[in-house]
Motif scaffolding. Sequence first.
Motif, short mmCIF file in Angstrom:
data_model
loop_
_atom_site.label_atom_id
_atom_site.label_comp_id
_atom_site.label_asym_id
_atom_site.label_seq_id
_atom_site.Cartn_x
_atom_site.Cartn_y
_atom_site.Cartn_z
N ILE A 41 11.03 49.18 109.98
CA ILE A 41 12.04 48.92 111.05
C ILE A 41 12.17 50.17 111.85
CG2 ILE A 41 14.31 48.30 111.53
CD1 ILE A 41 14.25 46.72 108.81
N TYR A 44 8.65 40.57 116.75
CA TYR A 44 9.61 40.68 115.64
C TYR A 44 9.57 39.32 114.61
CZ TYR A 44 12.17 44.43 117.96
OH TYR A 44 12.63 45.54 118.56
N ILE A 92 8.93 39.86 110.77
CA ILE A 92 10.02 39.46 110.02
C ILE A 92 9.48 38.82 108.98
CG2 ILE A 92 11.87 38.07 109.88
CD1 ILE A 92 12.86 38.86 112.49
N TYR A 144 19.91 44.43 109.54
CA TYR A 144 18.42 43.75 109.58
C TYR A 144 18.02 43.44 108.01
CZ TYR A 144 18.14 45.05 114.57
OH TYR A 144 18.14 45.33 116.02
N LEU A 174 17.18 40.38 106.13
CA LEU A 174 15.92 40.16 105.36
C LEU A 174 16.37 39.42 104.00
CD1 LEU A 174 13.79 42.89 106.76
CD2 LEU A 174 13.42 40.82 106.91
N ALA A 213 15.63 34.67 108.81
CA ALA A 213 14.53 35.00 109.46
C ALA A 213 14.85 34.70 111.04
CB ALA A 213 13.18 34.42 109.31
N LEU A 228 17.73 36.62 112.38
CA LEU A 228 17.38 38.00 112.48
C LEU A 228 16.81 38.14 113.57
CD1 LEU A 228 17.16 40.80 111.55
CD2 LEU A 228 15.19 40.22 109.92
N ALA A 229 15.64 37.26 114.00
CA ALA A 229 15.01 37.55 115.09
C ALA A 229 15.92 37.48 116.43
CB ALA A 229 13.92 36.24 115.22
#
Lengths: 203, 293, 531
Positions: free
Chosen positions: B99, B143, B147, C309, C313, C318, C321-322
């Motif tokens: 990150i 992202y 992720i 974040y 996670l 997901a 977060l995106a």
Amino acid sequence: MEEGFNAYRQSLESEEQSIKSTQSVVEQAIAWFRAHSMFVLAYGTGCGAIEMPPTFTSRYDIERLGVVGVATPRQADILIVSGYCSPKTLKRVIRSYEQMSDPKYIIGLGSCTINGGMYWDSYNTIKKLDDFLPVDMYVNGCMPRPEALIEGFVKLQEKIRLNSSEAGYIKYRDNYAHYRANQERLFGAQVAPSYEENFAGMN
Amino acid sequence: MVLIDCFLMLLLAYGFGFLYYGLYRNLSARVHGRFGPSLAQSFFDSVKLFVKEQSTTFGWMFYAGPIIMATGAVLNVLFIPFINHGDSLQGLSSSANLIVVLYLMVLGPLGNALGVGSNGNPFGVMGITRGLTRLIALELPFYLAVIGVMIDAGSADFSAIFEAQSQEMNLLKHPLLFMAAFISFLGFMGKSPFDVVGAPQEVYSGPATEFSGKFFALLLSQSAMFSFAKLLLMVNLFLGGADDLGDLVLKTFVLFVAATFIGSVYARFSTIQSVEFLMRIPTLLGIVGLALL
Amino acid sequence: MLHFEATLLGHLFFGLSLLVIVALLRKNDGLWHLLLLGSLGIIFYASSLVTLFIGWEMMGWSGYFILSKTARVSTLQRYILFNLGGAFALLGAIALLFSFMGSMMLCDIDLTLLPVWALHSVSALVLIAVFVKSGIIGAHDWVVDSYQEASPLFSAVLSAILSKAGIYLFIVLLLKQPHDERVLFELMAWLGAITSVVATFKAISQDEIKRLLAYSSIAQLGYIITALSLMQAYALEAALYHTVIHTLVKLLLFVNVAAIMAITGKERFSELGGLLYRVPLLFVLLVIGIIALAGMPLLGGFNGKFLLYTALLEEKRALLLATVMFSSASAFLYCYKLVYGIYLGQRPHDESPLHVSPKSYYIPQLLSAALLILLGFLPALPTPLFSAIGVEAGFSALEFTKPSILNSPFGSFNGAVLMSAFGVVFVLILGLLQRVHSKAKAAQNAQDISYCGEVPKAGVNLHFGYGMGHELGRIGFIAFILRRQSRRFWDYLNLIVGDLSILLRSLYALGTQHILLLSLLGFTLLLLGGL
């Protein structure tokens, strides 16, 4: 006196050797790098502009010599003035040239930059580019073929490698008053701001 | 020890960066049916620009812009491990994680954007605006993929990401995520069709408009290193990292050649086209990839 | 009877308020600011629900009085209507809680005792109060106008602390949720994320500086709301960290803008520009502010986002977060617009003389910039405090090794290494660049730009701070967001309420015998119901 291409070449080489012997290794290296990386601002002022795309693209591929086109004068080393210049264009050409960083060189492409060429009696084009800007290399012809332009580049490369004090930008710096007077005579009140301050602290 | 490691990493990144830059010019020349310049041409260019007699500056912020940009690139190289095991060529990567690296990637460009803004040339800022607008869409699929990788590895640390790929690399495990990330990666590398930022014809080469001499040289050098850092990141995230130097060269080279070939055959998208494209297909790929996780 | 109790959470929030208000205290409206501080103290140290509510109300109207000095009537009405609505929702929640708990003390509240419907109602009512205070999208209508029309320094107070009261309320009342009832908080998480996206795009399209900052404030609170909704230890740390950072950043940015407005008298991007070399210190401070606001590493702003974040996670959220990362990436655009529009580019042509900015503007900025840099260097410095607050709230303690290493379940990073590496590399490159052969030559003047060979003429606008981000309006998805306005919804609601009142009024106009008949009918129905 010997004649022919080889004799000419030898005379050039001996001249090169004599100049090189006066330079330090660092200076020679710098000159070599300068000669092998030429960023070109191709100013399509006249019909010569049509010869530049083939020069840069697959057919003639001048990138082999390290010649690359750039968009802005700030990054350019070489300005190609391709053909006739009307005063209106010339003003922009001069401005562009002045914004380039030293060392910088000009290639005059086509006969028009030498003596006006077929526009010799035109009321609206300049006749001799060298009156306003110091031309380092003329490529003669109307129009010169890309081969001729490449030849011009090769010759200019040799000139850059010699790192001579007769380079155009030094002439322009030293004789700015002369060039400026010519520019002022041509443009009158509409002349662009003077670039004289730029030379302060140089030399 | 760490200092020597860092120095080696920088040296490698610098060397490979310029080599790949040269290769890029050569390969795209071949695609165009040309021969192209010598491999070291970009290196010659940067040396020549460093030894230009003049470089125009517009004040201290303009001076600092390329330096921040280069600092960002160097930090990226230092914080991304080159090799997926052991202690050598790890740099400072144990003090950071994925990150942090993702955000460091934007720090340099933002610093440079300040330099570009300070010179007062509207073309430069147009380029920056294009870049930032494109970034919005560029980061979304990337992202999503990242992720997915992090959730899969259960950590944002590079070591855990390598660990998770020890059996099978993420490229094979999550092909959809890789595709989403790869399309974004093309944009991050400034390859067509997402190279609208520095368009020479429309915006006078954009952010680089006013940079001359040594400033432009610094920008060229950092872009070579930064490209290598991005290649490394992709290799680490999706190709399982490199086992040794040979593997590193091979994997980055494959990725780089793929990006180059794709970049050479596409025309340029406008900003809006690229945003709309990136928000549709790669984003969808990423979401589906995440759903399959 | 007011009841108070000192908690770590209260100390944290009150400490922030104290910092902001003392930093911004001025002679002319000091009294009201102190009253505001007092009401915040009542809220943050309240140990009973009644005390909390009294503080909440006081905060609402003391803010109103400060706002009334500068704002238009319609803005004031909107401010008070929304805040009253929030306060009534809070009152409803308090009444419900009291009816089940039989006690007004905060320590007696145990949400597990409530039946499901009551739990949902209490949560929903408190969330309404929280959302109104934080300006979550839909309830943000009052925020933007109030921030814009408040005096610059009071905007800083509004954004830096008043918006945080909602966060405090949530932590105190709702954090100890029974974990199986999560529908409402799922909604809350997405509402936070969507708020941050929408507000970010709205911020990009603004021309007034303070409106941009207001929308950015809303977006940042969206992150905090998302973090809170996760209800776990690291998410709470993320929320608290982001609260601290956002307070510092908004203090810095609003005071910076206040200074610019004092110097130039302008408040639009289209009227400003090119101030970089006139007020370099302000520029540097703003850059520190936007780096923290954008959540870049090196400065404190990154830490809160990093924790958020990693918490997302850990919960394997997901898509959420995106969305959050997407909005955070889009935020770079308005951050750049902020600094470009004011400080970079060319000066506008109608250049009016600059005033000298009062020295007092620099103190709060320097203070918060120093704190942001410190938090960048030692990111885990406040972790023990957050950990203790988490323990108070019933979570497990957070991992803490060194102040320079910020830990999270998904990895850690070392701020000191990051910062010193940046410093060393920067200095090295600077040294190299100065050593090289090439001479730096100053451009002649601001017009000496490569402009296609032209010399830009006076009157040509070379600065387009306000045009930045207009491209976004042509991108379908973003244009869709930009077209949405919550104002329309509230206007519609206004219309409906008006119509309903007309209907109600028609009852009065019916005449005596009809009313008598109706009351008789009602009475009979009541009787029948009773039987």
